[in-house]
Design a protein around this motif. Sequence first.
Motif, PDB file in Angstrom:
ATOM      1  N   MET A   1     133.374 102.244   4.617  1.00  0.00           N
ATOM      2  CA  MET A   1     132.723 102.824   5.780  1.00  0.00           C
ATOM      3  C   MET A   1     131.470 103.543   5.302  1.00  0.00           C
ATOM      4  SD  MET A   1     134.402 105.471   8.557  1.00  0.00           S
ATOM      5  CE  MET A   1     135.990 104.950   7.982  1.00  0.00           C
ATOM      6  N   ASP A   2     130.391 103.372   6.029  1.00  0.00           N
ATOM      7  CA  ASP A   2     129.116 103.969   5.654  1.00  0.00           C
ATOM      8  C   ASP A   2     128.675 104.963   6.726  1.00  0.00           C
ATOM      9  OD1 ASP A   2     126.702 104.493   4.399  1.00  0.00           O
ATOM     10  OD2 ASP A   2     125.721 102.708   5.213  1.00  0.00           O
ATOM     11  N   VAL A   3     128.956 106.245   6.501  1.00  0.00           N
ATOM     12  CA  VAL A   3     128.547 107.301   7.437  1.00  0.00           C
ATOM     13  C   VAL A   3     127.062 107.543   7.256  1.00  0.00           C
ATOM     14  CG1 VAL A   3     128.796 109.740   8.030  1.00  0.00           C
ATOM     15  CG2 VAL A   3     130.828 108.378   7.462  1.00  0.00           C
ATOM     16  N   LEU A   4     126.297 107.453   8.350  1.00  0.00           N
ATOM     17  CA  LEU A   4     124.847 107.637   8.297  1.00  0.00           C
ATOM     18  C   LEU A   4     124.442 109.103   8.378  1.00  0.00           C
ATOM     19  CD1 LEU A   4     123.766 104.706  10.638  1.00  0.00           C
ATOM     20  CD2 LEU A   4     123.996 104.702   8.137  1.00  0.00           C
ATOM     21  N   PHE A   5     125.086 109.862   9.255  1.00  0.00           N
ATOM     22  CA  PHE A   5     124.780 111.287   9.425  1.00  0.00           C
ATOM     23  C   PHE A   5     125.828 111.910  10.326  1.00  0.00           C
ATOM     24  CE2 PHE A   5     122.040 108.839  12.338  1.00  0.00           C
ATOM     25  CZ  PHE A   5     122.418 109.331  13.581  1.00  0.00           C
ATOM     26  N   ILE A   6     125.836 113.235  10.394  1.00  0.00           N
ATOM     27  CA  ILE A   6     126.689 113.931  11.354  1.00  0.00           C
ATOM     28  C   ILE A   6     125.991 113.845  12.703  1.00  0.00           C
ATOM     29  CG2 ILE A   6     127.663 116.155  12.054  1.00  0.00           C
ATOM     30  CD1 ILE A   6     127.883 116.813   9.045  1.00  0.00           C
ATOM     31  N   ALA A   7     126.654 113.189  13.624  1.00  0.00           N
ATOM     32  CA  ALA A   7     126.058 112.952  14.932  1.00  0.00           C
ATOM     33  C   ALA A   7     126.203 114.139  15.871  1.00  0.00           C
ATOM     34  CB  ALA A   7     126.689 111.712  15.580  1.00  0.00           C
ATOM     35  N   SER A   8     127.314 114.862  15.750  1.00  0.00           N
ATOM     36  CA  SER A   8     127.579 115.912  16.725  1.00  0.00           C
ATOM     37  C   SER A   8     128.549 116.940  16.165  1.00  0.00           C
ATOM     38  CB  SER A   8     128.201 115.293  17.986  1.00  0.00           C
ATOM     39  OG  SER A   8     128.607 116.286  18.901  1.00  0.00           O
ATOM     40  N   VAL A   9     128.320 118.186  16.528  1.00  0.00           N
ATOM     41  CA  VAL A   9     129.268 119.276  16.310  1.00  0.00           C
ATOM     42  C   VAL A   9     129.379 120.001  17.645  1.00  0.00           C
ATOM     43  CG1 VAL A   9     129.731 121.447  15.124  1.00  0.00           C
ATOM     44  CG2 VAL A   9     128.687 119.552  13.869  1.00  0.00           C
ATOM     45  N   SER A  10     130.604 120.215  18.075  1.00  0.00           N
ATOM     46  CA  SER A  10     130.827 120.961  19.316  1.00  0.00           C
ATOM     47  C   SER A  10     131.972 121.925  19.119  1.00  0.00           C
ATOM     48  CB  SER A  10     131.190 120.018  20.476  1.00  0.00           C
ATOM     49  OG  SER A  10     130.118 119.180  20.822  1.00  0.00           O
ATOM     50  N   VAL A  11     131.816 123.130  19.629  1.00  0.00           N
ATOM     51  CA  VAL A  11     132.964 124.017  19.720  1.00  0.00           C
ATOM     52  C   VAL A  11     133.770 123.522  20.912  1.00  0.00           C
ATOM     53  CG1 VAL A  11     131.789 125.991  18.695  1.00  0.00           C
ATOM     54  CG2 VAL A  11     131.786 125.732  21.164  1.00  0.00           C
ATOM     55  N   ILE A  12     135.072 123.647  20.822  1.00  0.00           N
ATOM     56  CA  ILE A  12     135.929 123.274  21.950  1.00  0.00           C
ATOM     57  C   ILE A  12     136.424 124.581  22.546  1.00  0.00           C
ATOM     58  CG2 ILE A  12     138.038 122.107  22.664  1.00  0.00           C
ATOM     59  CD1 ILE A  12     137.501 120.057  20.471  1.00  0.00           C
ATOM     60  N   ALA A  13     136.046 124.799  23.788  1.00  0.00           N
ATOM     61  CA  ALA A  13     136.202 126.114  24.402  1.00  0.00           C
ATOM     62  C   ALA A  13     137.258 126.130  25.491  1.00  0.00           C
ATOM     63  CB  ALA A  13     134.861 126.552  24.994  1.00  0.00           C
ATOM     64  N   ALA A  14     138.277 126.955  25.300  1.00  0.00           N
ATOM     65  CA  ALA A  14     139.252 127.179  26.362  1.00  0.00           C
ATOM     66  C   ALA A  14     138.599 127.957  27.504  1.00  0.00           C
ATOM     67  CB  ALA A  14     140.465 127.929  25.823  1.00  0.00           C
ATOM     68  N   ASP A  15     137.600 128.785  27.178  1.00  0.00           N
ATOM     69  CA  ASP A  15     136.855 129.571  28.170  1.00  0.00           C
ATOM     70  C   ASP A  15     135.365 129.271  27.980  1.00  0.00           C
ATOM     71  OD1 ASP A  15     135.632 131.448  29.796  1.00  0.00           O
ATOM     72  OD2 ASP A  15     136.787 133.148  29.018  1.00  0.00           O
ATOM     73  N   PRO A  16     134.861 128.177  28.572  1.00  0.00           N
ATOM     74  CA  PRO A  16     133.471 127.775  28.361  1.00  0.00           C
ATOM     75  C   PRO A  16     132.448 128.860  28.703  1.00  0.00           C
ATOM     76  CG  PRO A  16     134.678 126.012  29.423  1.00  0.00           C
ATOM     77  CD  PRO A  16     135.573 127.218  29.422  1.00  0.00           C
ATOM     78  N   ALA A  17     132.704 129.655  29.734  1.00  0.00           N
ATOM     79  CA  ALA A  17     131.747 130.705  30.113  1.00  0.00           C
ATOM     80  C   ALA A  17     131.607 131.738  28.996  1.00  0.00           C
ATOM     81  CB  ALA A  17     132.179 131.373  31.419  1.00  0.00           C
ATOM     82  N   ALA A  18     132.714 132.116  28.361  1.00  0.00           N
ATOM     83  CA  ALA A  18     132.655 133.083  27.261  1.00  0.00           C
ATOM     84  C   ALA A  18     131.891 132.493  26.084  1.00  0.00           C
ATOM     85  CB  ALA A  18     134.063 133.489  26.835  1.00  0.00           C
ATOM     86  N   SER A  19     132.116 131.217  25.803  1.00  0.00           N
ATOM     87  CA  SER A  19     131.394 130.571  24.700  1.00  0.00           C
ATOM     88  C   SER A  19     129.904 130.481  25.000  1.00  0.00           C
ATOM     89  CB  SER A  19     131.971 129.177  24.442  1.00  0.00           C
ATOM     90  OG  SER A  19     133.293 129.294  23.953  1.00  0.00           O
ATOM     91  N   ARG A  20     129.547 130.168  26.235  1.00  0.00           N
ATOM     92  CA  ARG A  20     128.122 130.103  26.589  1.00  0.00           C
ATOM     93  C   ARG A  20     127.453 131.465  26.438  1.00  0.00           C
ATOM     94  NH1 ARG A  20     130.108 126.807  30.524  1.00  0.00           N
ATOM     95  NH2 ARG A  20     129.828 128.371  32.124  1.00  0.00           N
TER      96      ARG A  20
END
Length: 136
Positions: A1-20
């Motif tokens: 497998m040839d990984v080109l780059f990290i495409a995405s990083v996301s926090v996974i938020a139980a409370d999206p408003a607090a994370s924002r």
Amino acid sequence: MDVLFIASVSVIAADPAASRRLYVDALGLPLERLDGEYFASERIEGSRHFGVWPLAEAARACFGSEAWPADRPVPQASIEFELADADAVAAGAAELRDVGFELLHEARTEPWGQTVARLQSAEGLVVGLSYAAWLH
């Protein structure tokens, strides 16, 4: 497998408003509402994509339900590794499965055009193999 780059990083938020409040209000990241409660940006230097992914949306993407399964660790983040094309995602998913990793789902094309297969790491991280044409 040839990984080109990290495409995405996301926090996974139980409370999206607090994370924002942290990522948008305090840190000033240029996150924009993409869909529902999902806020993200492809305009942060050094990152192809950074997002605040609501837990319910992560559960829906991985399991087709808005509830994260009780028998799995609740993830705090996701990371996606970009491959050359959609066929490479399917092949990479098969490679991971063949060496003993349990996929959350096989390679599939999401409504926004990204091909992705996901698994959950021993640490609980959602790990994706991805092909998103607009990132190339």
